[in-house]
Design a protein around this motif. Structure first.
Motif, PDB file in Angstrom:
ATOM      1  N   SER A  10       0.851  -1.193   0.000  1.00 48.35           N
ATOM      2  CA  SER A  10       0.000   0.000   0.000  1.00 48.35           C
ATOM      3  C   SER A  10       0.886   1.243   0.000  1.00 48.35           C
ATOM      4  N   ASN A  11       0.270   2.367  -0.330  1.00 52.09           N
ATOM      5  CA  ASN A  11       0.982   3.644  -0.314  1.00 52.09           C
ATOM      6  C   ASN A  11       0.738   4.404   0.989  1.00 52.09           C
ATOM      7  N   GLU A  12       0.214   3.718   1.975  1.00 52.48           N
ATOM      8  CA  GLU A  12      -0.087   4.350   3.250  1.00 52.48           C
ATOM      9  C   GLU A  12       1.200   4.822   3.919  1.00 52.48           C
ATOM     10  N   ILE A  13       1.167   6.033   4.444  1.00 54.42           N
ATOM     11  CA  ILE A  13       2.343   6.612   5.103  1.00 54.42           C
ATOM     12  C   ILE A  13       2.354   6.160   6.561  1.00 54.42           C
ATOM     13  N   PRO A  14       3.440   5.538   7.002  1.00 55.92           N
ATOM     14  CA  PRO A  14       3.488   5.089   8.403  1.00 55.92           C
ATOM     15  C   PRO A  14       3.503   6.268   9.361  1.00 55.92           C
ATOM     16  N   LEU A  15       3.087   6.010  10.575  1.00 56.52           N
ATOM     17  CA  LEU A  15       3.119   7.049  11.599  1.00 56.52           C
ATOM     18  C   LEU A  15       4.561   7.445  11.884  1.00 56.52           C
ATOM     19  N   THR A  16       4.761   8.715  12.188  1.00 52.31           N
ATOM     20  CA  THR A  16       6.097   9.190  12.536  1.00 52.31           C
ATOM     21  C   THR A  16       6.467   8.719  13.946  1.00 52.31           C
ATOM     22  N   ASP A  17       7.748   8.872  14.274  1.00 51.22           N
ATOM     23  CA  ASP A  17       8.184   8.513  15.626  1.00 51.22           C
ATOM     24  C   ASP A  17       7.429   9.319  16.677  1.00 51.22           C
TER      25      ASP A  17
END
Length: 211
Positions: A137-144
Motif C-alpha cells: 500500500s501507499n499508506e504513510i506510516p506514523l512518525t516517531d
C-alpha cells in the motif's frame, strides 16, 4: 470491578480499591516515604482481602496528585523504589505495579525504564508497522513522534496513579491478548488517521484535571 472476561482462566472478577496519597513531590524526602507507606498499606489491604468474594480486591488505583508536576521523579526514583520493594520481599508472583501520569512520556528504548512502564518507542513502532500497514500500500506510516504520543496517551491520567495488579491476573491477560496487535490498534485509535487526535486528547485531559 476488574478481572472481567478471565473467569475461564481462573481469575475471579473482584473489586477495584481506590486509594489516595497526600504525599507531595516537593515536600522533601519524607513525603516520598509517606507515599511508599500509603502504597504498601493499600497493597497489604488488597492481599488481606483476598482475590474473590464480596470483599475481594483484584487491583488498586492509588492517586497521588502531589506528584502531578514531576514526571521524572514519579517514573524514575518512585517506581524504581516500588519495583525494588517488590523484588526485595520476593512478591513478583503476587503483584505487579503499573505507572500512569498526566505527563507520561513513552520510553525511547535507549535505556531500560523498569517494569510497569509503556513499551519502548522502538517496539511500538515495529508493532504499528506490522499490524496497521497493508502490504504494497501507499499508506504513510506514523512518525516517531506520533507513535510516541500514541504510547504516552495510553498511560496518561488526570493525576499521578499507581496501578497495582495481582500477578495471576496480569499473566492471564497477557496469555489471552495479542500484545503487539493490541498496542498497535490503541495507537491508531488515539493518534492515527481518523483517530481521536492530540488536540481532543489534551482537551479531555485538561477537562478531567479541572474537575
Amino acid at each position: 470491578k476488574s478481572g472481567q472476561g478471565l473467569g475461564d482462566m481462573g481469575v475471579p472478577v473482584a473489586n477495584i480499591m481506590y486509594s489516595y496519597s497526600e504525599a507531595l513531590a516537593d515536600g522533601g524526602e519524607n513525603d516520598v516515604y509517606l507515599l511508599m507507606a500509603d502504597v504498601w498499606g493499600a497493597i497489604f489491604d488488597m492481599i488481606s482481602a483476598g482475590p474473590s468474594g464480596k470483599n475481594g480486591v483484584s487491583s488498586i488505583l492509588l492517586s497521588a496528585p502531589g506528584f502531578d508536576d514531576d514526571f521524572s521523579l514519579w517514573a524514575g526514583p518512585v517506581f524504581a523504589m516500588l519495583e525494588s520493594g517488590v523484588g526485595a520481599i520476593e512478591a513478583e508472583e503476587m503483584i505487579g505495579v503499573v505507572c500512569f501520569h498526566p505527563k507520561y512520556v513513552t520510553p525511547d528504548g535507549k535505556s531500560w525504564p523498569g517494569f510497569g512502564h509503556m513499551h519502548s518507542l522502538v517496539r511500538l513502532k515495529k508493532w504499528c508497522n506490522e499490524h496497521t500497514l497493508q502490504p504494497h500500500s501507499n499508506e504513510i506510516p506514523l512518525t516517531d513522534d506520533e507513535v510516541a504520543a500514541g504510547g504516552a496517551w495510553q498511560r496518561r491520567t488526570p493525576h499521578a496513579v499507581i496501578n497495582v495488579l495481582r500477578a495471576e491476573q496480569l499473566e492471564a491477560a497477557e496469555g489471552r491478548r495479542k500484545t503487539g496487535e493490541l498496542y498497535a490498534r490503541n495507537v491508531g485509535v488515539l493518534v492515527g488517521k481518523g483517530g481521536i487526535g492530540l488536540d481532543d486528547l489534551q482537551s479531555a485531559l485538561e477537562n478531567e484535571r479541572s474537575l
